[in-house]
Scaffold this active site. Structure first.
Site, PDB file in Angstrom:
ATOM      1  CB  CYS A 143       1.281  -5.921  -3.004  1.00  0.00           C
ATOM      2  SG  CYS A 143       0.914  -7.674  -2.770  1.00  0.00           S
ATOM      3  CB  CYS A 146      -0.536  -8.124  -5.527  1.00  0.00           C
ATOM      4  SG  CYS A 146      -0.770  -8.077  -3.765  1.00  0.00           S
ATOM      5  CG  ASP A 147       0.709  -5.358  -8.256  1.00  0.00           C
ATOM      6  OD1 ASP A 147      -0.324  -5.967  -8.570  1.00  0.00           O
ATOM      7  OD2 ASP A 147       0.708  -4.334  -7.566  1.00  0.00           O
TER       8      ASP A 147
END
Ligand code: NAP
Length: 320
Positions: A143, A146-147
């Site tokens: 992701c 997200c990261d």
């Protein structure tokens, strides 16, 4: 609530899946007073639980670990007496005597319910190469949204050549100093417009005809070993982050002969989360949709619960 004209039933709503979509549906349905069971699955875990830090869920400015967020969802659901069983749903079928009742098999029991909310999620396809499991959460991510911010001014690798890989590679250029797209062929699968943007982006490099042999590192990822499929030669690309986008697999096998799925196996719904079968709704990553995030899953869960409630209210009214 069991009145004489209604068949015997165990639950108003059975939610299948214990991720953000399932728990949100559970919170809404139980809070409204519907007799609700959530089957959180004994053999699968929500993708959120492998997410180290969620920084884009509104209301939590300092970010939160995926497991911790799930614990908060659970605590909130239990406050409203949601019944939770750590069991997989293994079969679903229309009750033979009552067409409005669905029989859901879980463990050794069959539960009768008016409505089902499918919140079974999806998972990224693993490549099953050495290092992939070992470095999950330690440099391997599925992701970028997200990261990605954790890789500011660092070198990263993206595996895959589809829309996800290229869109996420473009997103990663906001943070990373270099993004190397490793693709097993000499041309991308991604849409033309994404390709055009990627080819024009100076931070993106391509390793063509290359497959991932291994993810290497110490405590954290330091690089990947890739093999040229034409020459057979192996080389190492230095990278602190490895983002794998080799396609997703929805957990929808149990619905295969019951619901209309798209060609990749996702459940087709309308805006109210209604599926092709009366009484079954779908929410979260298992649903055919554009953007799969915790925040979109929770929105789906609330909508699915509301639609299920309306559906059940109508059924019960008709029975009076
Ligand atoms: P995808 O289209 O299935 O692409 C997966 C990519 O991973 C392909 O390039 C594939 O290579 C590669 N791959 C698969 N298995 C591999 C393996 N074992 N080793 C190395 N590479 C492997 O998946 P996706 O990109 O996640 O997209 C899924 C669906 O969502 C698509 O329909 C896509 O259009 C849609 N989507 C749309 C958007 C958008 O509209 N902006 C964004 C994201 C996703 P090959 O090309 O050689 O098969």
């Amino acid at each position: 609530m069991n009145n004489s004209k209604l068949p015997q039933y165990d639950y108003d709503i059975i939610i299948i899946g214990g991720g953000p979509a399932g728990f949100t549906a559970g919170i809404y349905a139980a809070r409204t007073g519907f007799k609700t069971l959530l089957l959180e699955g004994a053999s699968t875990v929500s993708q959120i639980t492998i997410t180290d830090m969620i920084e884009n869920y509104p209301g939590i400015p300092d970010g939160i670990n995926g497991l911790d967020l799930m614990e908060l969802f659970r605590k909130q659901a239990l406050k409203f007496d949601l019944e939770i069983k750590a069991e997989d749903a293994t079969a679903i079928k229309n009750n033979e005597s009552y067409p409005h009742i669905w029989d859901v098999t879980a463990g050794s029991k069959v539960f009768r319910t008016f409505s089902i909310i499918a919140a079974t999620g999806a998972r990224w396809r693993n490549l099953e190469v050495p290092g992939e499991q070992e470095f999950a959460g330690k440099g391997i991510s599925y992701c970028a949204t997200c990261d990605g911010p954790f890789y500011r001014d660092r070198e990263v690798v993206v595996i895959g050549g589809g829309d996800s890989a290229i869109q996420e590679a473009l997103f990663l250029t906001h943070f990373a100093s270099r993004v190397t797209v490793v693709h097993r062929r000499d041309r991308l699968r991604a849409a033309g417009i994404l390709q055009k943007r990627a080819f024009a982006e100076k931070k993106i490099e391509f390793a063509w005809n290359a497959t991932l042999d291994e993810v290497v590192g110490g405590e954290f990822v330091t690089g990947v070993k890739v093999r040229d499929v034409v020459s057979g030669e192996q080389r190492t690309i230095d990278a602190e982050g490895v983002f794998i986008f080799a396609g997703r697999l929805p957990h929808t096998g149990i619905f295969q002969n019951i619901l209309q799925l798209d060609k990749t196996g996702y459940i087709i719904t309308d805006d109210a989360m209604k599926t092709s079968a009366a009484g079954i709704f779908a929410a979260g990553d298992c649903r055919a949709k554009l953007f799969r995030q915790v925040v979109t899953a929770t929105g789906d869960g609330a909508n699915a619960a509301f639609s299920a409630e309306l559906y059940i209210d109508n059924l019960k009214e008709e029975a009076y």
